[in-house]
Each structure stands twice: as C-alpha cells, then as structure tokens.
Design a protein around this motif. Sequence first.
Motif, PDB file in Angstrom:
ATOM      1  N   TRP A 103       0.828  -1.203   0.000  1.00 25.75           N
ATOM      2  CA  TRP A 103       0.000   0.000   0.000  1.00 25.75           C
ATOM      3  C   TRP A 103       0.867   1.260   0.000  1.00 25.75           C
ATOM      4  N   PRO A 104       0.897   2.022  -1.078  1.00 29.52           N
ATOM      5  CA  PRO A 104       1.569   3.331  -1.020  1.00 29.52           C
ATOM      6  C   PRO A 104       0.902   4.234   0.017  1.00 29.52           C
ATOM      7  N   ALA A 105       1.664   5.182   0.520  1.00 30.78           N
ATOM      8  CA  ALA A 105       1.131   6.096   1.537  1.00 30.78           C
ATOM      9  C   ALA A 105      -0.083   6.841   0.985  1.00 30.78           C
ATOM     10  N   PRO A 106      -1.110   7.013   1.807  1.00 32.86           N
ATOM     11  CA  PRO A 106      -2.355   7.642   1.334  1.00 32.86           C
ATOM     12  C   PRO A 106      -2.310   9.164   1.470  1.00 32.86           C
ATOM     13  N   GLU A 107      -3.384   9.778   1.083  1.00 31.15           N
ATOM     14  CA  GLU A 107      -3.614  11.199   1.334  1.00 31.15           C
ATOM     15  C   GLU A 107      -4.951  11.338   2.050  1.00 31.15           C
ATOM     16  N   ARG A 108      -5.196  12.534   2.576  1.00 33.02           N
ATOM     17  CA  ARG A 108      -6.364  12.772   3.418  1.00 33.02           C
ATOM     18  C   ARG A 108      -7.490  13.432   2.616  1.00 33.02           C
ATOM     19  N   PHE A 109      -8.708  12.935   2.826  1.00 29.34           N
ATOM     20  CA  PHE A 109      -9.913  13.567   2.300  1.00 29.34           C
ATOM     21  C   PHE A 109     -10.821  13.880   3.489  1.00 29.34           C
ATOM     22  N   THR A 110     -11.384  15.054   3.511  1.00 33.47           N
ATOM     23  CA  THR A 110     -12.278  15.443   4.602  1.00 33.47           C
ATOM     24  C   THR A 110     -13.660  15.725   4.037  1.00 33.47           C
ATOM     25  N   ALA A 111     -14.663  15.070   4.607  1.00 35.07           N
ATOM     26  CA  ALA A 111     -16.053  15.324   4.238  1.00 35.07           C
ATOM     27  C   ALA A 111     -16.924  15.055   5.443  1.00 35.07           C
ATOM     28  N   PHE A 112     -17.932  15.930   5.652  1.00 30.76           N
ATOM     29  CA  PHE A 112     -18.873  15.780   6.763  1.00 30.76           C
ATOM     30  C   PHE A 112     -18.152  15.836   8.115  1.00 30.76           C
ATOM     31  N   GLY A 113     -16.932  16.440   8.148  1.00 30.21           N
ATOM     32  CA  GLY A 113     -16.176  16.495   9.382  1.00 30.21           C
ATOM     33  C   GLY A 113     -15.471  15.193   9.707  1.00 30.21           C
ATOM     34  N   ILE A 114     -15.533  14.211   8.804  1.00 28.77           N
ATOM     35  CA  ILE A 114     -14.912  12.900   9.017  1.00 28.77           C
ATOM     36  C   ILE A 114     -13.711  12.782   8.083  1.00 28.77           C
ATOM     37  N   GLU A 115     -12.611  12.267   8.626  1.00 28.05           N
ATOM     38  CA  GLU A 115     -11.399  12.109   7.843  1.00 28.05           C
ATOM     39  C   GLU A 115     -11.403  10.742   7.156  1.00 28.05           C
ATOM     40  N   GLU A 122      -4.026   9.007  -9.593  1.00 33.59           N
ATOM     41  CA  GLU A 122      -3.444   7.733  -9.999  1.00 33.59           C
ATOM     42  C   GLU A 122      -2.778   7.067  -8.812  1.00 33.59           C
ATOM     43  N   VAL A 123      -2.725   5.737  -8.879  1.00 30.64           N
ATOM     44  CA  VAL A 123      -2.006   4.953  -7.884  1.00 30.64           C
ATOM     45  C   VAL A 123      -1.673   3.603  -8.505  1.00 30.64           C
ATOM     46  N   VAL A 124      -0.521   3.080  -8.139  1.00 24.75           N
ATOM     47  CA  VAL A 124      -0.132   1.722  -8.504  1.00 24.75           C
ATOM     48  C   VAL A 124       0.154   0.972  -7.212  1.00 24.75           C
ATOM     49  N   PHE A 125      -0.569  -0.117  -6.982  1.00 25.58           N
ATOM     50  CA  PHE A 125      -0.319  -0.958  -5.824  1.00 25.58           C
ATOM     51  C   PHE A 125       0.718  -2.010  -6.219  1.00 25.58           C
TER      52      PHE A 125
END
Length: 720
Positions: A103-115, A122-125
């Motif tokens: 698993w490559p390191a992820p990034e953060r998405f915020t919606a509805f106050g929930i992370e 793009e991503v390659v596993f």
Amino acid sequence: MKFRFALHGFLWLGAIAVAQFGLLMPTTATAASSSAYEVAAVEARLISAQDAVSAEAETLSAGLELNLGDGWKTYWRSPGEVGVPPQIDWSGSENVASVDFLWPAPERFTAFGIENFGYHEEVVFPLQVTLENPGQPVDLKANVKLLTCSEVCVPQDFDLVLRLPNGSGIDQDSADRIGTFLARVPAEGDAAGIATARSHINEDFTRLTIEITSSSEFQAPDLFPEIGNGGALGKPDIRVGGSRTLWAEFPILAYMAEKATPLSVTVTDGPERAFTVTPEPVTAAPVPPFDVARVIPGVDQLVWIALVAFLGGLILNAMPCVLPVLSIKLSSAMKSEGRSRGQVRAGFLAAAAGVMVFMWLLATLLFALQRIGVAVGWGLQFQNPVFLVLMLLVLGLFTANLFGFFEISLPAALTTRLTRVGGGAGYWADFATGLFGAVMATPCSAPFLGTAIAFALAGRAMDIAMVFTMLGLGLASPYMLVAIAPGLVRFLPKPGRWMIALKTGLGLLLIGTAAWLFYVLIGVAGWRAALVVASLGAALAVVSVSTWLSRKLRWALGLTLAALAIVAAPSLTTGPEIAGQSGTISWIAFDRGDIARRVSRGEVVFVDVTANWCLTCKANKALVLERDPVLAALNGPEVSPMLADWTRPNEAIARFLEANNRYGIPFNAVYGPSAPEGIILSEILSSGAVLTALRDAGSSTNSDGDGKYTELTGAAGAPD
C-alpha cells in the motif's frame, strides 16, 4: 514487521535491477499489461515489469494500476468510517503461489467532518508475485472489488487477466511506474528512523493523542492512524516541537471496542518520506510541545456579539417556552398594586437581579464543566431527572399558592426584621420570580441565541461572562423597564373580580407547564420513574392541604416525600427508547457516519437535533416539518430525515453539535451531493428555508448514468 521491511527492500531493489537490466537489453516489448477496465470513474489494469517469465524466475514484480477520473477517489487499507478498501481475489490465477499486496502512503480527504484516507488521480499498488513452478508461464487473474467516490460512490467489480509466457524482456514504463509507487510504500522498523512512539486514548474514547520522536527533522507531516473497523477520526491538531518531535491529537468520532486493533500510525512528510509505526500505549496523554495561542476577538467583534446576546435574551421573552415566565411576571405586577413607587421599583429590580444571578451561576457552572472536559450547552440541565423533579416541585408550590391552597410566608420574626430595613418579605418573592423565570426560559432557543452561546462556549472565561451577562440583561429588560419607570404599573387595570379569573388562568398555565415537565421527565427517566414521582407528588399535595395534621408534621412529611421523589427519579431511570417513527415523518436514527454514506449514494439528509424538553423544537415540528409542503419533501424517495434525540445525554450528538460550533438546540442541517459540509438552518424554521436547503443540497448529477442512485456495497477488509 521485519519480514515486511525485507519484502519492501527486495521489491525496491528488484524493480531497480529490472529497470537497469532493461537499459542494457533491447526490447520489442509488447506492453506487459492486461486489458484495461474503463469507466468514467477509473481505468484499471494489471502491469508487470517483465514481459515474460525467464527460466530462473521465482517471483515477478507487478502492480495494480488505477487511473482515476477527475474528482474521483478510492480508498486506502484503513479508509475511515465511510470508505471501503480495494478487495482482490487471486484464486483464478495459474502458477501463482501467493501475491503480496503493498500500500503506497495515502492522502487525506475530509467530508462531513470525518477524515477519510485514500488516493486520487493515480495509484499503482505494487505486487510481489511468487510462482508455484519457477520459470513457467503465468496467468495472473484478479477479481477486483473497488469503491470509487466523487459526488456519489460507485462500487466497481471487474476482472483483469495478465498472461506472461516464457521468455525474457522488460517493460520499462511499467517498471518505472511500479518503482515510483514502491518508493511511496511506508518504511517500517529500523528504516523508519523513529526513536520513540507513544499513544494514548482517553477513558471515554473521544481523544487519541500521539507523540513520535524522529532521528531526522519533520517538515510538513501528516498522520493516518488505524484504530480498527468502524472507527472514525476527526480533523487532527498536528504540532511539531523542536523539529524532531511530532505531536498530534485526533477527536474520535466513532470507536468500536469489539473491532479495535492495536494502534498503527502511518506518517507522511512530503513526497519523499513515509513510515509506519506501532506506538506504545501510555497511561497519560503526551503533553503538546507548545500551546496554540487563542485568537483574541477585537473590540468591534465583542461589541457585536454583546448586542447579539442582548437581542437573543430579549427575544426569549416572546418565545413559546416563556409562557410560564410571562405568567409569573403578570402575577408579580398584580402584587405591585398598593405599593409605593420606590417599592415597585425595588421589587422589579429584585426580579431582574434574580434573572442575572441565575445567568451568572449558569455561566460559572458551564465554564467549570467545560474546563474538566464535560459536554456543555444551553438547556442541558433538562437532561437531568433530579433537576426536572425539583422544577416540578417548585411549579407545584407556585400553582398551589396561586390557587390559594396555602400562602408562602417567612417566619414572623424574620418578616418583621426585613420590614424594618424597608425591604419587605415580598422582595424575596420577586427575586425568586425572576430566578425561576430565567430557569424556565433555558429550554428555548431563539434567533441570535445560538450564535451568542457558540461564541461564549468556544471562547475565554471573559467571553462566557460577557455573553451570559448580556443574555441576562436582555431577558430581564421587561423588569428593568418597569424599574426605570414604575409609573407604568398605573396603566394596569384596577383590582377587581377580573383578578380571580386571571389568577385561575395563570394557574392553568402553570399546570400546563408542569404537565410538559412531566412529559419531559418521562422521556428522560422513563415511565416507571415518572409514575413514582407523580404518586409521591400527589401524596405531597394531599399532605400540604391537610388541616388535620399539625404544621410541624406537614413540614416533616412534605420534606420526606419531596426527598423521596428527588431520589426516585435517577434511581428508577430506565434505558432510552430507540428513535424511529415520529408523527408523520419516517425518521431514521442519528448516525454521523451514515450521513456521509447516504450522501455518497446521492441522497439528501435532513438532520433534526431535538429533545422532549425543547419547546422551540416542538414548535418547528408542528408548524413546519409536519406540514406540507415540507412534510411531502421529507418523506420523498431522495430525502432521508435523520432524528438526533438529545432528550438524554448523548456524547455522539454533543460532539456533532460541537463540530458545527453549536451548543444548544434546535439544530437543523441539510446534507447532500451539492452540500457535503451541510447547510445549517436557523433555530426558527420556515417552510421556504427548509425547501430551499433541500433543493440546494441535491444535485442533478448524482446518478450512475441510468438515473438511479447507486448503492454502497462491499465490506471493509484487506485484499487477499
């Protein structure tokens, strides 16, 4: 952990070797990739660094490549509360012993106050494929279940097949892409360069604190904790002290102890650094490396909030919940007849003082509770059965006195002493009138009130004192007006038979208020406790009017029955009822994570935070929500009405309100594809405002192409 690090290093060296080997060998390569699966959300294929399987090959370097459409994302292995990680089934493969998925390191998405954690663009596993029969051809078959989300979430389910015959050759492009994303897989163990890692979760599972010290400096770190399935975290407070100490605190929005796993934390620090550690649990939360300075509001903002607070208190006098307050004011005005101008002024000033004393006491209590970490808010005392019983007893005394069953009088010696100093025993009654009236006003919310309370409870001690003082002045302004101009009392009608009818009407109003409080007590403590309190209250009423009992015996029995009622309420409290159907609206129970899940399917969610003790909430429901056209809209197929019942203390609801910078109810918000962060409505609802918010939160693009909303399916879990 050491095995995973070794595997990571092996893959990295292998990818480099493959790439360098490819530079030395000519290749007529047919691209080493499967046929692509293509939809608007994602283009997916299997890729391999090798075009073929060499005679001595025991492993292959491959990857699952995803190219996501504009605005689309997919999820990491620990996606947060509302996501689903990719799930891969390799069982259809031939000559494959195992597939290790990185698993490559992820990034953060915020919606509805929930992370939420995942990937976009793009991503390659990276895949490490171990062969059953070294040197033999391979059929790598993957059944992929993937959740892709934009304005809606669309589950993808597709098959990919990569066939590699015998031979030799390198796909340079695929090798480079695998190597690029392999470098983003977090390091573990000694390679992480971490000296210490500690974590602490508080007793009520609301705060996660992490401290990490590193051998190298932090630049712009981000953290991705994994607390188990069903867990959800809010936006973190991240601080770096001395450039090598990383401290972070996360609000825990959901925690399922039965699904919790040992805490794992992945840290990213720019595109070149990522590592995963397992912090050591500690008994006390690590101390932050520095304090964040609070932004102090300017004088202009303080003046504006003071005005807003005063208006909020003033408007409370006209709210439906203050009918008992108005009745007590009228009763006080009647008693003013026959008093001198100075006595009238002093009496109304005493009533105003009662209002102010209550506001200052409430401000002090809220400040103290806030400092020890207790959820605070406007009207929360109505969640306490002991408080409700006390109010019922006080209302009973007021009502019995108004109907003339008995007179409330002080001992003769004390009355004489007070009269000598010019106050008169009635001033204590005036003070109690103002105090009790302020107490009964707190279940209501009014325009401006929510803004003022939110500013106060999110600020300093001075802010709380200022706001509650101005609220008190607004609520006490009718008393103060008469105190300034006592001559206004002359405009009241002269005493006569009408006063008997007025006293009866006021008594009936207080009986209605008592009935409402009893209804609230049922919701807070349950039927059993309420019936016991009612029985004890009836016995107390009989004792109070029993002329055949001596005065001392009446007092003894009365105090005993009152004490039993106060003790019985919390002792006999039963569990809360499950929210469901309410009136003509098909409510669903409040679940913060479910808001995001439903919006991701294209639904509009109307959230109503209410309570039995909130009269403004009742007015909103009767006058707006349960009448057409709002009723028809809430029961429509694309709207999910969600009920958050705050009659009893509920930590999840309290944190939801706090996240929206609110500390009182009613609170109504509308979420939808076009309003993922919510449209917050006024405390006093109108049909036009609700319908506009429902329309604005919806979207004409929230379908899967066939005009039907797509269901979120699949269970969270790591790929096989």
